[in-house]
Design an enzyme around this catalytic site. Sequence first.
Site, short mmCIF file in Angstrom:
data_model
loop_
_atom_site.label_atom_id
_atom_site.label_comp_id
_atom_site.label_asym_id
_atom_site.label_seq_id
_atom_site.Cartn_x
_atom_site.Cartn_y
_atom_site.Cartn_z
N ALA A 139 -7.69 0.34 9.88
CA ALA A 139 -8.54 1.12 8.77
C ALA A 139 -9.96 1.18 8.99
O ALA A 139 -10.78 1.77 8.32
CB ALA A 139 -8.41 0.86 7.23
N TRP A 174 -5.26 -7.34 1.35
CA TRP A 174 -6.02 -6.13 0.62
C TRP A 174 -5.16 -5.90 -0.52
O TRP A 174 -4.00 -6.01 -0.54
CB TRP A 174 -6.07 -4.75 1.35
CG TRP A 174 -6.43 -3.60 0.84
CD1 TRP A 174 -7.80 -3.32 0.14
CD2 TRP A 174 -5.81 -2.17 0.49
NE1 TRP A 174 -7.91 -2.22 -0.53
CE2 TRP A 174 -6.88 -1.50 0.20
CE3 TRP A 174 -4.69 -1.78 1.06
CZ2 TRP A 174 -6.70 -0.02 -0.29
CZ3 TRP A 174 -4.27 -0.33 0.78
CH2 TRP A 174 -5.23 0.19 -0.03
N ASP A 233 -2.07 -2.24 10.04
CA ASP A 233 -3.04 -1.50 9.17
C ASP A 233 -4.36 -1.49 9.87
O ASP A 233 -5.14 -2.35 9.91
CB ASP A 233 -3.38 -2.07 7.94
CG ASP A 233 -4.19 -1.41 6.76
OD1 ASP A 233 -4.65 -0.37 7.06
OD2 ASP A 233 -4.31 -1.87 5.63
N LYS A 269 -13.13 5.25 6.82
CA LYS A 269 -14.31 4.30 6.91
C LYS A 269 -15.14 4.73 8.18
O LYS A 269 -16.23 4.92 8.24
CB LYS A 269 -13.99 3.07 7.12
CG LYS A 269 -12.84 2.79 6.23
CD LYS A 269 -13.28 2.31 4.87
CE LYS A 269 -12.10 1.88 3.78
NZ LYS A 269 -12.38 1.50 2.84
#
Length: 389
Positions: free
Chosen positions: A209, A126, A207, A242
């Site tokens: 997400a 990312w 991470d 999300k």
Amino acid sequence: MFETLAEQPADALLALIGLFRDDPRQGKLDLGVGVYRDETGATPIMAAVKEAERILLETRTSKSYLGPEGDLAYVDLLKPIAFGADPGPRLTGVQTPGGTGALRLGAELIAMAKPGARVLVGTPTWPNHAPIIKATGLTLVAHPFFDVATQTLDFAALTAAIAASAPGDVVLLHGCCHNPAGADLCDAQWDDLARLLAERGVTPFVDLAYQGLGRGLDADAYGTRRLMTTLPEVLVAYSCDKNFGLYRERVGALYALAADEASAAAVKSNMAALARVNWSMPPDHGAAIVRTVLESAELTAIWRDELDRMGARVRAVRAALADAEPKLAWIADQQGMFSTLPLARSQIERLRLDHGVYMAGSGRINLAGLRVGDVPAFVEALAAVGFPG
Ligand code: LMR
């Protein structure tokens, strides 16, 4: 003093939002920023979220401060969702503004514990990861993770990077639904990785997400949970932006598994101190929504069902794309909202200018931006710019 400042380029990914909005063409496709869209192209407020907001509107009596840790009931209620079995008092956490806030706070915590620590990062990743790591004075050590041309995950490069690391190094890992590659480790690779990290004394910084948007809530957390049961210390940057569709509300949490309870208490106090100098206290509304959903068995069931259907829709788009263009068969095996197409810059530009197809400059596409009915037009646009060749 401002004359010393050079103008910064706009964030390339976020700039797409404005470019797309200003494009008057019918049939334009937004495969840019990572938001879920339903089969009508909308990013709806989830039903469980709407109901939680109604409850909050009716029952809240104060907006007084909560403190730098934010809403700790929210932080606790998320633990079984993210981690399954409760690891007990070794696990601590605080609420953060989104997953980005969690990553920033986690990076600052690492820097506080070990200034300049080395953080191994697989590429591509990312685009915000590297700037966050560098901004906190940590040392980014990149290694290959995914080859876009051949669409292969390079597990050997990841393990080689860890084998060459020193105790006290950190490795940044995508918990699931790799952004931008859609390529996740399989369960056996997570098992091997956890063992290797334990052997080398390397701390994972996960991470997480997109939990629930790949293989499902539990399957998407397999790797994170394996790390938690194998290693003495783990950091997890969690985002609800999300999987609860709360994007602009900025709902995240930073969790740390520490070696023992006393260490966890010290970690939490440092998280709180760092939060205080960054944002003082996180914004409340989004976390209050998640807490309200998770406090209710009924709302939780509605949320889980809606999330399952979101994941299923993305998988259906992947399958339709693989069917429509057999050379993209690999897309059906990848996870989550993103895949990265091996396109040249000029092809990405022609897709936008000539065909109204918007994607990140890296070739990353957000599959949730496609309706199954858009797939033939998308494949045609790709063919028109000579892809897949
Ligand atoms: C994305 O990768 O598109 C999202 O995570 C949005 C962002 O903040 O970049």
